[in-house]
Motif scaffolding. Structure first.
Motif, PDB file in Angstrom:
ATOM      1  N   GLU A 218      27.876  55.558   5.724  1.00  0.00           N
ATOM      2  CA  GLU A 218      26.710  55.299   4.884  1.00  0.00           C
ATOM      3  C   GLU A 218      26.376  53.813   4.785  1.00  0.00           C
ATOM      4  N   PHE A 219      27.183  52.966   5.389  1.00  0.00           N
ATOM      5  CA  PHE A 219      26.971  51.521   5.290  1.00  0.00           C
ATOM      6  C   PHE A 219      25.728  51.098   6.074  1.00  0.00           C
ATOM      7  N   LYS A 220      24.926  50.221   5.483  1.00  0.00           N
ATOM      8  CA  LYS A 220      23.752  49.669   6.152  1.00  0.00           C
ATOM      9  C   LYS A 220      23.939  48.161   6.244  1.00  0.00           C
ATOM     10  N   SER A 221      23.891  47.630   7.452  1.00  0.00           N
ATOM     11  CA  SER A 221      24.116  46.198   7.658  1.00  0.00           C
ATOM     12  C   SER A 221      22.907  45.385   7.197  1.00  0.00           C
ATOM     13  N   GLU A 222      23.158  44.113   6.910  1.00  0.00           N
ATOM     14  CA  GLU A 222      22.120  43.225   6.398  1.00  0.00           C
ATOM     15  C   GLU A 222      22.387  41.817   6.918  1.00  0.00           C
TER      16      GLU A 222
END
Length: 539
Positions: A218-222
């Motif tokens: 579920e991790f979304k990079s930024e």
């Protein structure tokens, strides 16, 4: 008149040999037992009290040993095919203790044969709950098979649940409830020969893996941005703000550091401090820490670690490897243990310094003491009594316009225990470590060699490796120091999780079945599951 004979049974081969050496003063005859590790030592010994009506005369003694536990808990024959039993029945049916492992069958056969010629049995197990439990297994193996008929008549038979009423040890007692509860939850739709099971420790262990897997998925990079300053030696100064996530704002701050199109503003040194730092030596080694370190340092699984530790223990190379204690008793002669290392070609010189150059100091004490066993320590092979490494840390802070940066450098003064402990390093970058304090006096200025605006991207957390899973289990009191590796092996054997290589590290990923079991069959959240199960699973 027939010679009176005493059979002595120790917990491990090295102990049997050591006791035989002491009691016989080295005058014993060794015979090979049925197991290649378990010898039989024959000698004469004069007990303080009479044996066999012979007053204080010498009697014949045979000293032999086990390899730890002889028996395991299992269901009786009619309930071993789990798929044909109503799961509710598992809560009420009995279990039995039996010798299952083929190596233990040979060990049991050895003591059975030796007991045929013996008049008396002396059990030499550790003076703790585990030792009492192993002693009960010896009695069950011999008394209940009527090899000592006159003693068997005085001993109660084992109850249907596998624990005789004379068993004062609880170290094996938790198995019945846990085994029954685990098997009661085994489904009949097992997909052929596969087994789906529930366990009070097994499910939280699986839950940790699934929980971490979901965080990764579920991790979304930024993207983020940060400033970096280099001096003439390429030493890096770190931005006090750390990072920002807006590129326009980062670019604006970056431009304020330029004096003109081709040059930077001067950096002003605002502080230059040297602080003594110490890297403390490890605490006494517990089972859990041993499992974590073995994985982190040499990539060994918890199961393999415990197998190797048991072998080393049985050979007398290390102390008992199942302990929660991380502090040494003041009654222990630690210098005697260090003395054993003086002849070692790798660390013998270090051991000599500890003993003869006033280098020895008492180990760091932790806060745990199980009251049964000391921290795991070598009895023949390697040192643990080491001194902390000492260094000084230089921290230099600079200001360019309104922005603050800092840089740290290390100066190692004494390596101490890191001279021989090769698995740990303690150092900064080469450029930063070479910076000398007098190069940057306070209020001095210099023009940076380079100032740059750099871009980075947040990265997803890693899947759990074995050391991290052990740490979570220990922190949440899932299992014990002696069973953590078994719970991990169980979820692997059940195919609820798999190990996959991520870089150079093996990490856990749940199977679809494992995810479904955690998410689809439980009417509570995972955190609630932990709150409910943990106190019941380990009590």
């Amino acid at each position: 008149m027939r010679e009176y004979k005493v059979l002595c049974v120790a917990e491990k081969p090295s102990m049997a040999k050591a006791i035989a050496e002491i009691l016989s003063k080295g005058r014993y005859n060794r015979r090979q037992g049925k197991n290649k590790y378990c010898g039989n030592y024959d000698f004469m010994y004069q007990f303080n009290r009479g044996r066999g009506g012979r007053g204080g005369n010498n009697v014949a003694v045979t000293m032999t040993s086990l390899l730890g536990h002889l028996m395991e808990l299992r269901f009786t024959e009619e309930y071993r095919n789990w798929s044909s039993v109503d799961p509710i029945r598992f809560f009420s049916i009995g279990v039995e203790k039996a010798i299952v492992n083929k190596d233990m069958i040979a060990v049991a056969k050895n003591i059975e044969m030796e007991s045929r010629y013996a008049d008396e049995l002396i059990i030499w197990t550790d003076c703790d709950r585990e030792g009492e439990n192993i002693g009960e297994e010896i009695k069950q193996t011999l008394f209940y098979q009527r090899l000592f008929p006159e003693l068997a008549a005085q001993q109660p038979r084992p109850s249907s649940n596998g624990s005789g009423s004379n068993n004062k040890s609880n170290s094996g007692g938790r198995g019945k409830g846990g085994k029954n509860a685990s098997n009661a939850a085994k489904g009949k739709e097992t997909g052929g020969s596969g087994i789906i099971s529930y366990g009070g420790c097994q499910f939280p262990t699986l839950g940790f893996v699934v929980d971490q897997y979901k965080k990764v998925k579920e991790f979304k990079s930024e993207d983020y941005y940060y400033l970096q300053v280099l001096d003439k030696n390429d030493a890096k100064f770190v931005w006090k703000r750390g990072r920002i996530y807006d590129k326009i704002s980062g670019t604006g701050i970056f431009l304020t550091l330029f004096k003109d199109e081709n040059s930077y503003h001067e950096a002003v040194v605002t502080s230059n401090a040297q602080t003594p730092k110490t890297k403390y030596k490890p605490l006494g080694l517990t089972t859990v820490e041993m499992q974590k370190l073995a994985f982190k340092k040499i990539g060994m699984s918890t199961e393999q670690t415990m197998k190797v530790a048991e072998k080393l223990y049985n050979k007398g190379m290390i102390s008992y490897p199942r302990t929660e204690t991380d502090r040494y008793s003041k009654n222990m002669d630690l210098k005697k243990l260090v003395m054993l290392q003086v002849g070692n070609e790798k660390w013998g010189e270090f051991a000599r310094k500890l003993l003869h150059e006033n280098g020895f100091e008492w180990p760091r004490n932790g806060k745990k003491d199980d009251g049964a066993h000391p921290p795991i320590h070598p009895t023949k092979a390697q040192p643990k009594d080491l001194t902390a490494e000492e260094r000084s840390e230089n921290k230099i802070t600079i200001r360019i316009q309104q922005e603050t940066f800092s840089m740290k450098g290390l100066t190692i003064k004494q390596k101490n225990y890191l001279e021989v402990y090769i698995y740990e390093k303690w150092q900064a970058s080469a450029a930063n470590s070479n910076v000398m304090t007098n190069e940057y006096p306070v209020n001095s200025t210099f023009v940076p060699k380079e100032i740059s605006l750099k871009q980075g991207t947040t990265t997803a957390p890693n899947l759990l490796d074995e050391a991290e899973l052990v740490n979570l289990m220990d922190k949440n009191q899932i299992g014990t120091d002696a069973t953590i590796h078994e719970h991990i092996k169980k979820i692997l054997d059940r195919n609820y999780v798999f190990k996959i290589p991520v870089g150079s590290t093996m990490r856990f990923v749940p199977s679809n079945l494992g995810i479904a079991l955690v998410e689809g069959t439980l009417p509570v959240t995972y955190s609630a599951l932990l709150r409910y199960i943990t106190p019941n699973a380990t009590s």
